[in-house]
Design an enzyme around this catalytic site. Structure first.
Site, mmCIF file in Angstrom:
data_model
loop_
_atom_site.group_PDB
_atom_site.id
_atom_site.type_symbol
_atom_site.label_atom_id
_atom_site.label_comp_id
_atom_site.label_asym_id
_atom_site.label_seq_id
_atom_site.Cartn_x
_atom_site.Cartn_y
_atom_site.Cartn_z
ATOM 1 N N GLY A 72 0.849 -1.198 0.000
ATOM 2 C CA GLY A 72 0.000 0.000 0.000
ATOM 3 C C GLY A 72 0.876 1.235 0.000
ATOM 4 N N SER A 73 0.438 2.264 -0.697
ATOM 5 C CA SER A 73 1.284 3.467 -0.820
ATOM 6 C C SER A 73 0.431 4.729 -0.934
ATOM 7 C CB SER A 73 2.170 3.339 -2.053
ATOM 8 O OG SER A 73 1.345 3.069 -3.186
ATOM 9 N N TRP A 76 -1.260 7.180 4.312
ATOM 10 C CA TRP A 76 -0.717 6.509 5.508
ATOM 11 C C TRP A 76 0.321 5.466 5.107
ATOM 12 C CZ3 TRP A 76 1.126 6.742 9.915
ATOM 13 C CH2 TRP A 76 0.980 5.831 10.950
ATOM 14 N N GLY A 77 0.094 4.793 3.989
ATOM 15 C CA GLY A 77 1.052 3.798 3.529
ATOM 16 C C GLY A 77 2.428 4.417 3.302
ATOM 17 N N ALA A 216 -2.031 10.856 9.199
ATOM 18 C CA ALA A 216 -0.770 10.588 8.497
ATOM 19 C C ALA A 216 0.031 11.857 8.210
ATOM 20 C CB ALA A 216 -1.060 9.836 7.205
ATOM 21 N N LYS A 268 -14.406 3.932 15.233
ATOM 22 C CA LYS A 268 -14.307 5.390 15.491
ATOM 23 C C LYS A 268 -14.640 6.186 14.225
ATOM 24 C CE LYS A 268 -10.384 5.922 13.168
ATOM 25 N NZ LYS A 268 -9.917 6.906 12.203
ATOM 26 N N ARG A 332 -10.524 12.705 7.800
ATOM 27 C CA ARG A 332 -11.187 12.885 6.502
ATOM 28 C C ARG A 332 -12.656 12.470 6.570
ATOM 29 N NH1 ARG A 332 -6.836 9.379 3.242
ATOM 30 N NH2 ARG A 332 -7.486 7.996 4.914
ATOM 31 N N ASN A 333 -12.964 11.446 7.405
ATOM 32 C CA ASN A 333 -14.364 11.014 7.541
ATOM 33 C C ASN A 333 -15.222 12.161 8.089
ATOM 34 O OD1 ASN A 333 -14.703 7.986 6.977
ATOM 35 N ND2 ASN A 333 -12.794 8.088 8.118
#
Ligand SMILES: NC(=O)C1=CN([C@@H]2O[C@H](COP(=O)(O)OP(=O)(O)OC[C@H]3O[C@@H](n4cnc5c(N)ncnc54)[C@H](O)[C@@H]3O)[C@@H](O)[C@H]2O)C=CC1
Ligand SMILES: O=C(CO)COP(=O)(O)O
Length: 352
Positions: A72-73, A76-77, A216, A268, A332-333
């Site tokens: 994953g990139s 956060w990755g 992140a 959460k 972001r949510n």
């Protein structure tokens, strides 16, 4: 005595302009004194402070260096790869190079994302402006990226994990260990399935989780934060993950409650959406605090309903109340839900 060391680190990592404030310098000096006084009883994990001194590896570990691949990139990755890469350079039990699997994309310039990452040492799409470390190698070939890895860090949006796991069956080392940084779950007809369970069952390997108050972009610029590793039985594996992730600005502790930690990170997000609605409807801070308090209580009740083994104490770790707070304030949510409510539900989440 668990708190003094992180408190000391928090203040000691502040720039001079902050630490010169009278209140902060008083707190700093008290924390420092407490720190020196309490040093032998710290429960927080070893920090990677020096070349070899910080690496509690055994002779065998040195002979068999672990290779790490980040699957994953995204935002956060990329930050996870940067954190890990700074440690593999210091810790002798890990190979310096960190592979990062990139879901290949063509940039507006016509260049491939993975090629730009390797040339510029920067993920220009998901983490612009941050150098990842020269020992991070982007690889768009999933099978090649995981080939020799003994430590697999999964950090993609959850909806892609089932497909990724299917592609990895029979392609990874049998002795590989995994950790999931993914906040989400698969909801199937038979019921919910945690991502760590998906990884463990499909790939037949041990899978821990790492969750916490971890926006992140803040960790990317080395602002202080904490995280929680959840493990099932093997404390030694958990400690190895802690060593791989821990830096002076990213403090990690381990708890034996993999489901509790993962459910905190997942649920959460639901509360953060409610918090965003509160913001969009301008209902005020008291209402938002109520949403967070009731949300935390419901997270706990729901988690225990799914897994009776979930521990109350997990909700007081970084993965619990701290992640809930940071996501309800800056995630972001929350942002999407705020925009959705502001436009009377007439804007899709995608456009928000
Ligand atoms: N961004 C943050 O601050 C944090 C994110 N997380 C969690 O980390 C996980 C990953 O999120 P981010 O790294 O932020 O990702 P992101 O949301 O920044 O980026 C999306 C990623 O998905 C990839 N992608 C797109 N289509 C794909 C496909 N078909 N197959 C595989 N990959 C595909 C993109 O190339 C990109 O790397 C999520 O579960 C998130 O909840 C956890 C803590 C903090
Ligand atoms: O998980 C996060 C912080 O810990 C980030 O949350 P968002 O995905 O809502 O930005």
């Amino acid at each position: 005595m668990k708190f003094q060391r992180p408190l000391y680190l928090l203040f000691s990592s502040l720039p001079p302009s902050h630490s010169s404030h009278p209140f902060i310098s008083l707190s700093l000096s008290l924390s420092l004194r407490l720190c020196v006084f309490m040093a032998p009883s710290f429960e927080s994990p070893q920090q990677p402070e020096g070349e070899i001194a910080s690496d509690n590896n055994t002779h065998d570990e040195v002979l068999q260096k672990s290779r790490v691949t980040v699957v994953g990139s995204g935002n956060w990755g990329s930050v996870a790869a940067k954190l890990i890469a700074s440690n593999t350079l210091k810790l002798t039990s890990f190979h310096d190079e960190v592979r990062m699997w990139v879901f290949e994309e063509t940039l507006p310039s016509g260049e491939k994302l993975s090629e730009v990452i390797n040339r510029a040492n920067e993920n220009v799409k998901y983490l612009p402006g941050i150098k990842l470390g020269k020992n991070v190698v982007a690889d768009p070939d999933l099978e090649n990226a995981v080939r020799d890895a003994s430590m697999l860090v999964f950090v993609t949006p959850h909806q892609f994990m089932e497909g990724i796991c299917k592609r990895l069956v029979g392609k990874i080392r049998e002795d590989a260990k995994a950790i999931s940084l993914i906040k989400g779950m698969e909801v199937k007809m038979e019921g919910p399935c945690m991502i760590s369970t998906l990884i463990s069952e499909q790939l037949g390997i041990n899978c821990c989780v790492l969750m916490g108050a971890n926006i992140a972009n803040e960790i990317a610029v080395e602002k202080f934060s904490e995280a929680t590793v959840g493990y099932r039985q093997d404390r030694e594996i958990a400690e190895k993950w802690v060593r791989l992730f821990c830096t002076p600005y990213f403090i990690v502790s381990a708890v034996q409650d993999v489901e509790g930690v993962e459910l905190c990170g997942t649920l959460k997000n639901v509360v953060a959406i409610a918090a965003g609605f509160v913001d969009g409807l301008e209902m005020g801070n008291n209402t938002k605090a109520a949403i967070m308090r009731i949300g935390l209580r419901e997270m706990k009740a729901f988690s225990k309903l799914l897994f009776s083994s979930v521990k109350d104490s997990t909700f007081f770790e970084s993965c619990g109340v701290a992640d809930l707070i940071t996501t309800c304030l800056g995630g972001r949510n929350r942002k999407c839900a705020e925009a959705f409510a502001k436009y009377g539900g007439k804007r899709s989440f995608r456009r928000a």
